[in-house]
Design an enzyme around this catalytic site. Sequence first.
Site, PDB file in Angstrom:
ATOM      1  N   GLY A 185      13.602   1.493   5.972  1.00 57.37           N
ATOM      2  CA  GLY A 185      13.030   2.527   5.112  1.00 57.37           C
ATOM      3  C   GLY A 185      12.113   1.952   4.051  1.00 57.37           C
ATOM      4  O   GLY A 185      11.008   2.467   3.807  1.00 57.37           O
ATOM      5  N   CYS A 186      12.542   0.867   3.423  1.00 56.57           N
ATOM      6  CA  CYS A 186      11.743   0.234   2.363  1.00 56.57           C
ATOM      7  C   CYS A 186      10.469  -0.383   2.938  1.00 56.57           C
ATOM      8  O   CYS A 186       9.412  -0.358   2.302  1.00 56.57           O
ATOM      9  CB  CYS A 186      12.572  -0.829   1.648  1.00 56.57           C
ATOM     10  SG  CYS A 186      14.062  -0.146   0.880  1.00 56.57           S
ATOM     11  N   THR A 187      10.565  -0.921   4.142  1.00 51.49           N
ATOM     12  CA  THR A 187       9.377  -1.480   4.804  1.00 51.49           C
ATOM     13  C   THR A 187       8.352  -0.382   5.071  1.00 51.49           C
ATOM     14  O   THR A 187       7.154  -0.567   4.849  1.00 51.49           O
ATOM     15  CB  THR A 187       9.784  -2.163   6.121  1.00 51.49           C
ATOM     16  OG1 THR A 187      10.676  -3.240   5.820  1.00 51.49           O
ATOM     17  CG2 THR A 187       8.576  -2.709   6.859  1.00 51.49           C
ATOM     18  N   ALA A 198       6.719   0.600   1.732  1.00 53.83           N
ATOM     19  CA  ALA A 198       5.778  -0.433   1.277  1.00 53.83           C
ATOM     20  C   ALA A 198       4.497  -0.426   2.108  1.00 53.83           C
ATOM     21  O   ALA A 198       3.395  -0.594   1.581  1.00 53.83           O
ATOM     22  CB  ALA A 198       6.452  -1.803   1.348  1.00 53.83           C
TER      23      ALA A 198
END
Length: 359
Positions: free
Chosen positions: A54-56, A59
């Site tokens: 999710g964070c990838t 970003a």
Amino acid sequence: MDQIKENKTIADSILKIDLLNEKNEKTNLYNEIKKNKDKNGMVIFIYPKANTPGCTKQAQLFKENFEKIVKNKYYVYGLSADSPKAQSKWKQKLNLQYDLLCDEEKKLLKEFGCLKGNSIIRSHLILRNDFNLSYFKKGVSPTSSADDTLNFLLKGEENGNTYSNENGEKKKSLPKINENEKEKNKKSVKVKKNKNGINKAANIGKKNEIKKNKNSLKELNNKEEHKKELKKKGKNKGENKGEKKKVKNKEVKKKLNTKMEDKNKKINRQEKKNFKIKNESKKQMNSKDESKKKIKNKEQKKELNIKGENKKELKKKVEKKKMEKKKDEIKKNSKIKDSNKNKSEIKNEKKVKKVLKKK
């Protein structure tokens, strides 16, 4: 602890909380704003953990929108409780253009109210260069975070009349009046007071307020219509995105199938090659074994031949000895016979002589 809210300036104590960047250099929000005086402010997206799916995604979407955000004179930062080493690896892996801030002690995250127990709430915010928090939203989706902030910069930030409250609900505020406009209105009211008296000035002031309210209502209505249109467009975009995703999924499946077929072909080729190599190696081994056997047989034959020759030679020698013995015996016998003949002849001669003498 006073909760941080939108359209309020953030205290220096919060702005100067110690952070690290991905290069392991000390910094804080105050210093980062001062570094970029030519910009209007900073966009910060908060994520739970670097190098997770999710964070990838979040970003990468900020990476895609980076140039558009910079064109609006804002710069981008990522913020999490990860270590500088983890942030640096992740930044290099994704080839991100912006810096990643580390709040390992979670002090700043706590001040922003982005903690739920020990876990971090995914959020994003816009902090202007006057240290005013113009936009702040918690519990956001990783796929929509970048688009939401960009849309706010393109539409909401210009008029300063849209923001979200603590629960994430959008509110509307009256448009802000510039100080120059206020001064002009005051001057016009004073002039009319001098000419026509206090009552007329008061009426004019009321009329101006009514006009302002009407204008603000019109603007709000226009904005509501504009939002509805945007929502419709968003739905259409969502449908188009869904269709595009389906097409992409089909293409991806085709690619995967072709890749799998290629892999299977390669595997079959390799297996055939390995099989050939094994057969060739077996043949070579068999040929080596046969050559070894032949060599052994030859050596054995040679040994046997040598033994046979030795036996023949021995036989010949034995036969020679026998022949020599026989010859010797024959010679002896012949000598004995000769001697016997001579004796008999001598006797006969003697007899003859005797007879002759008697006569």
